[in-house]
Design a protein around this motif. Structure first.
Motif, PDB file in Angstrom:
ATOM      1  N   ALA A   1      -3.958   2.158  18.271  1.00 39.65           N
ATOM      2  CA  ALA A   1      -5.026   2.149  18.057  1.00 39.65           C
ATOM      3  C   ALA A   1      -4.788   2.730  15.885  1.00 39.65           C
ATOM      4  CB  ALA A   1      -6.325   2.564  18.640  1.00 39.65           C
ATOM      5  N   ALA A   2      -4.252   3.787  17.094  1.00 41.52           N
ATOM      6  CA  ALA A   2      -2.767   4.297  15.520  1.00 41.52           C
ATOM      7  C   ALA A   2      -1.926   4.659  16.223  1.00 41.52           C
ATOM      8  CB  ALA A   2      -4.565   5.652  15.818  1.00 41.52           C
ATOM      9  N   LEU A   3      -0.893   4.292  15.727  1.00 44.67           N
ATOM     10  CA  LEU A   3       0.635   4.472  16.083  1.00 44.67           C
ATOM     11  C   LEU A   3       1.668   4.876  15.039  1.00 44.67           C
ATOM     12  CD1 LEU A   3       3.297   4.944  18.511  1.00 44.67           C
ATOM     13  CD2 LEU A   3       3.188   1.751  17.781  1.00 44.67           C
ATOM     14  N   PHE A   4       1.673   5.964  14.854  1.00 45.86           N
ATOM     15  CA  PHE A   4       2.449   6.817  13.730  1.00 45.86           C
ATOM     16  C   PHE A   4       4.155   6.852  13.954  1.00 45.86           C
ATOM     17  CE2 PHE A   4       4.673   9.306  10.561  1.00 45.86           C
ATOM     18  CZ  PHE A   4       3.875   9.387   9.767  1.00 45.86           C
ATOM     19  N   ILE A   5       5.091   5.822  13.325  1.00 51.50           N
ATOM     20  CA  ILE A   5       5.992   5.825  13.793  1.00 51.50           C
ATOM     21  C   ILE A   5       7.319   5.575  12.785  1.00 51.50           C
ATOM     22  CG2 ILE A   5       6.010   3.028  14.349  1.00 51.50           C
ATOM     23  CD1 ILE A   5       7.087   3.566  16.552  1.00 51.50           C
ATOM     24  N   ARG A   6       8.329   6.012  13.231  1.00 49.52           N
ATOM     25  CA  ARG A   6      10.241   5.582  11.867  1.00 49.52           C
ATOM     26  C   ARG A   6      10.014   4.233  12.317  1.00 49.52           C
ATOM     27  NH1 ARG A   6      11.810  10.600  11.385  1.00 49.52           N
ATOM     28  NH2 ARG A   6      10.915  12.849  12.615  1.00 49.52           N
ATOM     29  N   LEU A   7       9.687   3.687  10.953  1.00 49.00           N
ATOM     30  CA  LEU A   7      10.374   1.739  10.750  1.00 49.00           C
ATOM     31  C   LEU A   7      11.367   2.185  11.929  1.00 49.00           C
ATOM     32  CD1 LEU A   7       8.952  -0.599  10.207  1.00 49.00           C
ATOM     33  CD2 LEU A   7       9.942  -0.400   8.051  1.00 49.00           C
ATOM     34  N   GLN A   8      12.730   2.522  11.449  1.00 46.83           N
ATOM     35  CA  GLN A   8      14.110   2.791  11.774  1.00 46.83           C
ATOM     36  C   GLN A   8      13.820   2.797  13.148  1.00 46.83           C
ATOM     37  OE1 GLN A   8      16.740   4.667  10.473  1.00 46.83           O
ATOM     38  NE2 GLN A   8      18.389   4.193  11.507  1.00 46.83           N
ATOM     39  N   ASP A   9      13.319   3.276  13.695  1.00 46.84           N
ATOM     40  CA  ASP A   9      12.840   3.300  15.797  1.00 46.84           C
ATOM     41  C   ASP A   9      12.682   1.981  16.061  1.00 46.84           C
ATOM     42  OD1 ASP A   9      14.564   5.998  16.316  1.00 46.84           O
ATOM     43  OD2 ASP A   9      13.937   6.455  14.851  1.00 46.84           O
ATOM     44  N   TYR A  10      11.421   1.741  15.431  1.00 45.44           N
ATOM     45  CA  TYR A  10      10.690   0.644  16.046  1.00 45.44           C
ATOM     46  C   TYR A  10      11.912  -0.558  16.425  1.00 45.44           C
ATOM     47  CZ  TYR A  10       6.303  -2.943  15.597  1.00 45.44           C
ATOM     48  OH  TYR A  10       5.723  -3.871  16.138  1.00 45.44           O
ATOM     49  N   LEU A  11      12.387  -0.678  14.848  1.00 48.18           N
ATOM     50  CA  LEU A  11      12.902  -1.984  14.696  1.00 48.18           C
ATOM     51  C   LEU A  11      14.151  -1.926  15.553  1.00 48.18           C
ATOM     52  CD1 LEU A  11      13.231  -2.018  10.786  1.00 48.18           C
ATOM     53  CD2 LEU A  11      11.488  -3.567  12.648  1.00 48.18           C
ATOM     54  N   GLU A  12      15.016  -1.201  15.817  1.00 48.20           N
ATOM     55  CA  GLU A  12      15.932  -0.857  16.307  1.00 48.20           C
ATOM     56  C   GLU A  12      15.337  -0.708  18.257  1.00 48.20           C
ATOM     57  OE1 GLU A  12      17.957   2.830  15.633  1.00 48.20           O
ATOM     58  OE2 GLU A  12      19.046   2.608  13.676  1.00 48.20           O
ATOM     59  N   ALA A  13      14.654  -0.593  18.585  1.00 45.35           N
ATOM     60  CA  ALA A  13      14.545  -0.691  19.673  1.00 45.35           C
ATOM     61  C   ALA A  13      13.673  -2.004  20.207  1.00 45.35           C
ATOM     62  CB  ALA A  13      13.073   0.605  19.525  1.00 45.35           C
TER      63      ALA A  13
END
Length: 341
Positions: A172-184
């Motif tokens: 609902a409100a996930l704050f995340i590093r984009l690079q890590d999101y993509l790498e995972a």
């Protein structure tokens, strides 16, 4: 590159946009911050309203309804930012809500994701079901939160106002590093909707990344705006996706035992639905198990990858106890009473 992209996924949610987007625009300001709406090929007036009433919002137009998981994967492929926020369209944010999240993440490079404290938009003194003050999981795959165990939702009296490591941060409100999101690999699009953020966070935690709740940031979530709580399709997705998630992420030494126990518990859950005269929900559980059995082989490669990239079998926020036993037998209905850690 932007510092933060707040990305709201929309599908035929024009009224939600009109109600909640103003608070996001008002309080998501600062250098390097943008607000985007990714539209899953809405057929209502979403496009027209966004262009006419919210011209400063960046519109990302998707060519089909890809659901929550793939919708966000495609939307974030169009974003260039250090951090992204996956924000539900039914979330009301508060002044300075981004500042504690950014400050903490900037100061803790080993932390890959976080969430604010989530309160109910309908009853603002209480936590909200989907996330509360950070998510955990028991041995058999049942998620729970600081502030919410099953259907018992606590009043927020500041009892969970410490920054705390968690297993999962709410979608609902996930704050995340984009690079890590993509790498995972992002959210697993095979889930379509429900449990996909828990799966992603479990993958990240198993790989040694930290996830926290930062209660100094507060937002209000309506929840259940897309599917009602006892909707059979939601029951189906929750049970099916939970099994997919367990299969993908459980250490080998636990897999057979946990899936066996879950088979028994799922039958019990279906029987409870039958006794409550909710036959469609009961059937949804058996349909979920059937689809899991027929398609689990398609997740084998994902499981192998997760096992190879995991740095430890023991994730502290996946507790060793059964939340069902604590809740139903010992009547422990608040997070502070569990003593599973």
């Amino acid at each position: 590159m932007k510092k933060v992209s707040v990305v709201i996924l929309n599908w035929n949610g024009v009224e939600m946009l009109r109600q909640f987007l103003p608070s996001v625009l008002q309080y998501s300001v600062g250098e390097g911050i943008e607000v985007c709406v990714a539209d899953n090929a809405s057929t209502d007036a979403s496009h027209e309203v966004l262009k006419a009433e919210f011209p400063t919002v960046r519109l990302i137009e998707l060519d089909s309804n890809y659901g929550f998981a793939e919708g966000y994967n495609r939307a974030l492929a169009c974003v260039d930012a250090e951090y992204v926020v996956l924000l539900n369209s039914d979330v009301e944010v508060t002044p300075h809500w981004l500042e504690p999240l950014v400050a903490y993440m900037d100061a803790h490079p080993d932390t890959v994701a976080c969430q604010p404290k989530i309160r109910s938009q309908r009853n603002k003194d209480y936590f909200e079901y989907a996330g509360a003050a950070g998510g955990y999981m028991d041995r058999y795959g049942y998620p729970f939160c600081r502030g919410r165990i099953f259907d018992v939702i606590e009043k927020d009296a500041g009892q969970y106002d410490t920054v705390q490591p968690v297993l999962w941060a709410t979608g609902a409100a996930l704050f995340i590093r984009l690079q890590d999101y993509l790498e995972a690999g992002g959210l697993d699009s095979r889930f379509f909707a429900h449990m996909e953020e828990i799966d992603l966070c479990w993958r990240l935690r198993s790989r040694g990344k930290q996830i926290v709740c930062i209660p100094q940031s507060v937002v209000y979530h309506v929840g259940g705006a897309t599917l009602k709580k006892e909707n059979p399709q939601k029951t189906f997705l929750n049970f099916r996706n939970n099994l997919f998630m367990l299969y993908k992420n459980l250490p080998e030494k636990e897999l057979k035992h946990v899936l066996f126990v879950r088979g028994v518990l799922d039958v019990v859950a279906a029987l409870v639905f039958y006794l409550k005269k909710e036959k469609e929900n009961a059937r949804a559980i058996f349909r979920a198990r059937k689809e899991f059995k027929e398609t689990r082989h398609s997740f084998a490669a994902s499981r192998i990858e997760n096992m190879m990239k995991s740095t430890s079998d023991a994730v502290p926020e996946r507790v060793g106890c059964s939340i069902l036993v604590r809740y139903y037998l010992f009547r422990k209905k608040h997070f502070s009473q569990l003593k599973c850690f």
